[in-house]
Scaffold this motif. Structure first.
Motif, mmCIF file in Angstrom:
data_model
loop_
_atom_site.group_PDB
_atom_site.id
_atom_site.type_symbol
_atom_site.label_atom_id
_atom_site.label_comp_id
_atom_site.label_asym_id
_atom_site.label_seq_id
_atom_site.Cartn_x
_atom_site.Cartn_y
_atom_site.Cartn_z
ATOM 1 N N GLN A 48 98.179 23.830 12.595
ATOM 2 C CA GLN A 48 97.985 23.635 14.031
ATOM 3 C C GLN A 48 97.791 22.162 14.376
ATOM 4 O O GLN A 48 98.298 21.698 15.399
ATOM 5 C CB GLN A 48 96.791 24.460 14.513
ATOM 6 C CG GLN A 48 97.046 25.958 14.541
ATOM 7 C CD GLN A 48 95.933 26.716 15.227
ATOM 8 O OE1 GLN A 48 94.883 26.159 15.521
ATOM 9 N NE2 GLN A 48 96.161 27.988 15.495
ATOM 10 N N ASN A 71 87.175 29.906 12.325
ATOM 11 C CA ASN A 71 87.813 30.683 13.391
ATOM 12 C C ASN A 71 87.537 30.048 14.752
ATOM 13 O O ASN A 71 88.418 30.028 15.633
ATOM 14 C CB ASN A 71 87.312 32.129 13.368
ATOM 15 C CG ASN A 71 88.050 32.981 12.356
ATOM 16 O OD1 ASN A 71 89.261 32.827 12.163
ATOM 17 N ND2 ASN A 71 87.337 33.888 11.712
ATOM 18 N N ASP A 72 86.312 29.532 14.934
ATOM 19 C CA ASP A 72 85.993 28.823 16.173
ATOM 20 C C ASP A 72 86.808 27.537 16.294
ATOM 21 O O ASP A 72 87.234 27.164 17.396
ATOM 22 C CB ASP A 72 84.493 28.493 16.225
ATOM 23 C CG ASP A 72 83.625 29.748 16.296
ATOM 24 O OD1 ASP A 72 84.149 30.785 16.755
ATOM 25 O OD2 ASP A 72 82.452 29.689 15.887
ATOM 26 N N ASP A 86 90.242 28.477 17.447
ATOM 27 C CA ASP A 86 90.232 28.753 18.896
ATOM 28 C C ASP A 86 90.221 27.459 19.697
ATOM 29 O O ASP A 86 90.854 27.368 20.767
ATOM 30 C CB ASP A 86 89.011 29.606 19.253
ATOM 31 C CG ASP A 86 89.093 31.009 18.652
ATOM 32 O OD1 ASP A 86 90.223 31.452 18.357
ATOM 33 O OD2 ASP A 86 88.032 31.636 18.472
ATOM 34 N N ALA A 87 89.518 26.441 19.191
ATOM 35 C CA ALA A 87 89.463 25.159 19.891
ATOM 36 C C ALA A 87 90.818 24.453 19.857
ATOM 37 O O ALA A 87 91.241 23.843 20.847
ATOM 38 C CB ALA A 87 88.387 24.269 19.276
ATOM 39 N N LYS A 112 93.661 25.842 19.818
ATOM 40 C CA LYS A 112 94.576 26.520 20.739
ATOM 41 C C LYS A 112 94.467 25.932 22.141
ATOM 42 O O LYS A 112 95.456 25.875 22.892
ATOM 43 C CB LYS A 112 94.283 28.019 20.770
ATOM 44 C CG LYS A 112 94.658 28.739 19.479
ATOM 45 C CD LYS A 112 94.325 30.221 19.561
ATOM 46 C CE LYS A 112 94.707 30.936 18.260
ATOM 47 N NZ LYS A 112 94.354 32.372 18.298
#
Length: 301
Positions: A132, A227-228, A231-232, A234
């Motif tokens: 990512q 996982n956090d 999400d950030a 994204k």
């Protein structure tokens, strides 16, 4: 141990079993290593059995000679009972090969591995974050952070997280080797003078189990944190935020935080077993001695 894991990747004879890709690389390495260790289980078990039945008669002869010189028939009777009892216990452990050791280790692992979040999932998350961030670099969603800073950040982050994962793998594979090779040490349970070696083997198994459960809890926590982070990232891809220099430092801090915990906590949990003394043999021996003393006192009356 870590160097051995890295060398496994480049073994020509294992090229068909180990693939050089990110998906499933950890499980592939572990399965290959455990398979190689299990190949030696049969010969080690047979050698342990031969050692055990060699020491059992020696132990009976030594106990009998000691009791003859002491001139106490009751002492001989209790020595015989304890010898038969411990012979039965260690023969039971030996007859089950490495199954008992593996069940101890697996019970610790499954105790907290109920939501399928472990080292394999952790390394997948590290690779996903790396992908990512690379997508952000190609999309120029960088804010005030240069590409060089991002590259350095991801290298530090990935290397530190790999050490956390290798920490778990090292402890897990050490426990697997203990289950197989350590069976030979159980053969020393046939002689009273060397029985402490077999007891130490069982204590060490539980100690490694405590280390495993500690590192597994840390890796599960790391999975939730990463996982956090995903999400950030994204939000950065959707253009709702831009990557800043401080956020790169946060990723490095997260990796160091998880690494320090994985390095410091497992030895503390392991010391819970190494701090014990005596073991079940000493406790049972004291109980039998107390029982023998009561019988001797009552017979004297």
């Amino acid at each position: 141990m870590k160097l051995l894991l890295l060398n496994l990747i480049f073994l020509s004879g294992s090229a068909a079993a180990v693939e050089l890709n990110a998906d499933g690389i950890l499980n592939s390495l572990i399965d290959e290593f455990v398979s190689c260790v299990n190949d030696s289980a049969g010969p080690i078990h047979q050698a342990a059995m031969r050692l055990f039945w060699l020491l059992v008669p020696i132990n009976l002869v030594i106990s009998g000679i000691r009791c003859v010189f002491n001139g106490d028939f009751s002492d001989f009777f209790f020595s015989l009972v304890t010898s038969v009892l411990f012979t039965g216990i260690f023969y039971y452990l030996l007859s089950h090969d490495y199954a008992i050791g593996k069940s101890i280790i697996d019970s610790f692992v499954t105790m907290v591995d109920d939501d399928y979040m472990g080292p394999s999932e952790l390394i997948d998350l590290v690779f996903n974050i790396d992908r990512q961030i690379n997508n952000l670099m190609t999309s120029n969603v960088l804010g005030l952070v240069s590409k060089l800073q991002i590259v350095i950040c991801m290298i530090v982050f990935s290397v530190v997280m790999f050490f956390v994962i290798l920490r778990f793998v090292s402890i897990y594979l050490t426990a697997q080797i203990l289950c197989v090779i350590g069976v030979f040490v159980l053969g020393f349970g046939g002689l009273k003078a060397t029985r402490y070696l077999a007891v130490n083997y069982l204590k060490l198994l539980i100690s490694k189990g405590l280390e495993l459960i500690t590192v597994l809890i840390i890796t599960k926590t790391g999975c939730r944190i990463l996982n956090d982070v995903i999400d950030a990232t994204k939000l950065y891809e959707e253009g709702l935020s831009v990557l800043k220099h401080s956020e790169c430092m946060v990723m490095i801090f997260i990796s160091l935080f998880i690494f320090v915990l994985s390095k410091s906590l497992p030895p503390v949990m392991s010391s819970l077993m190494s701090g014990t003394s005596g073991g079940f043999e000493t406790g049972l021996g004291l109980s039998l001695k107390k029982y023998r003393f009561l019988i001797s006192r009552n017979s004297g009356k």
